[in-house]
Design a protein around this motif. Structure first.
Motif, PDB file in Angstrom:
ATOM      1  N   THR A 153       0.685  -0.593   0.334  1.00  0.00           N
ATOM      2  CA  THR A 153      -0.329  -0.511  -0.388  1.00  0.00           C
ATOM      3  C   THR A 153       1.079   0.937  -0.616  1.00  0.00           C
ATOM      4  O   THR A 153       0.359   1.827  -0.498  1.00  0.00           O
ATOM      5  CB  THR A 153      -1.128  -0.200   1.270  1.00  0.00           C
ATOM      6  OG1 THR A 153      -0.133  -0.283   2.767  1.00  0.00           O
ATOM      7  CG2 THR A 153      -2.041  -1.293   0.922  1.00  0.00           C
ATOM      8  N   ASP A 154       1.695   1.100   0.554  1.00  0.00           N
ATOM      9  CA  ASP A 154       2.839   2.478   1.292  1.00  0.00           C
ATOM     10  C   ASP A 154       3.292   2.427  -0.591  1.00  0.00           C
ATOM     11  O   ASP A 154       4.870   1.678  -0.423  1.00  0.00           O
ATOM     12  CB  ASP A 154       3.958   2.250   2.210  1.00  0.00           C
ATOM     13  CG  ASP A 154       4.658   3.647   2.402  1.00  0.00           C
ATOM     14  OD1 ASP A 154       4.683   4.665   1.279  1.00  0.00           O
ATOM     15  OD2 ASP A 154       5.518   3.477   3.277  1.00  0.00           O
ATOM     16  N   ASP A 157       7.176   2.836   0.112  1.00  0.00           N
ATOM     17  CA  ASP A 157       8.082   1.514   0.781  1.00  0.00           C
ATOM     18  C   ASP A 157       8.676   0.680  -0.779  1.00  0.00           C
ATOM     19  O   ASP A 157       8.390   0.089  -1.638  1.00  0.00           O
ATOM     20  CB  ASP A 157       7.264   1.083   1.306  1.00  0.00           C
ATOM     21  CG  ASP A 157       7.691  -1.050   1.153  1.00  0.00           C
ATOM     22  OD1 ASP A 157       8.672  -1.197   1.440  1.00  0.00           O
ATOM     23  OD2 ASP A 157       6.950  -1.305   2.509  1.00  0.00           O
TER      24      ASP A 157
END
Length: 244
Positions: A153-154, A157
């Motif tokens: 989701t990030d 990342d």
């Protein structure tokens, strides 16, 4: 095609040779049997995320290009080569060709030739190592692409992004052509800057940089059949074939 190659130079040596920045935290072991889906060294130019200035970097990419629009990364293992004749047209490669080009350093590459069975020996495939005659580093023309993993989701990342690459191939010159009709296309040293420049997007000009090398620049020699297995690695793979 090019389905296996050797890349044994140290990253600090490659960074110096290509005048690229290298983060020592990013490492790869020397490999004399680089195979599809392996992590490989690549030289590329990207804008710095902080300053916006374009910088040349030596970094690792996964061999086997996954297009940005792919639903999943499983097809990358099949997209290890892109033909120079059509790379600017194929949907999987054309955007990368104009925006995301790289150089893949190699000591040389392998091709195989079938040997027929005899009265005393079974048929087998004889590997050959094809390398610059002067033992210099081959700067193989490549493309790279970013694939966003929707499961992460990030966006910041590092695991959210898979960065993959493919090798551009061309018709083989006589030395390599005796073994296989295709070979990786090496970019001449004087063309490295133009090839890597992300602002250089003219397809005609880019294609003009991809010259098939003249015959005589490559040396071909038979090597150990141990290279036939991706499980084997080490400089001994370049030894002459035993007992053949």
């Amino acid at each position: 095609m090019c389905g296996r190659y050797a890349s044994s130079r140290a990253p600090e040596d490659l960074a110096g040779l290509f005048e690229a920045r290298w983060d020592p935290r990013e490492t790869l072991a020397p490999s004399w049997n680089v195979a599809p889906t392996d992590e490989v060294w690549a030289v590329l130019e990207r804008p710095d995320r902080t300053t916006g200035e374009v910088e040349r970097r030596l970094r690792t990419l996964r061999w086997g290009l996954v297009p940005s629009w792919a639903k999943d990364p499983t097809g990358g293992a099949r997209m290890i080569n892109a033909r120079v004749e059509t790379v600017h047209e194929k949907p999987a490669y054309r955007r990368a060709f104009t925006r995301r080009r790289c150089l893949l350093p190699a000591d040389g590459f392998y091709e195989w030739q079938s040997v027929a069975a005899t009265a005393t020996a079974k048929a087998y495939k004889q590997p050959y190592f094809i390398t610059p005659e002067d033992t210099s580093v081959m700067a193989m023309a490549g493309l790279y692409e970013f694939w966003r993993d929707p499961a992460v989701t990030d966006e910041d990342d590092p695991a959210a992004w898979l960065i993959t690459t493919t090798i551009i191939t061309t018709e083989a010159t006589d030395a390599a052509g005796r073994i296989h009709p295709r070979m990786p296309l090496a970019v001449a040293a004087q063309d490295h800057d133009a090839w890597l420049d992300p602002a250089h997007e003219d397809v005609h000009d880019l294609r003009a940089l991809l010259h098939t090398p003249a015959d005589g620049h490559l040396a071909v020699r038979a090597v150990s059949t141990a290279v036939n297995s991706v499980r084997n690695n080490g400089p001994e793979l370049l030894a002459p074939p035993a007992g053949r």
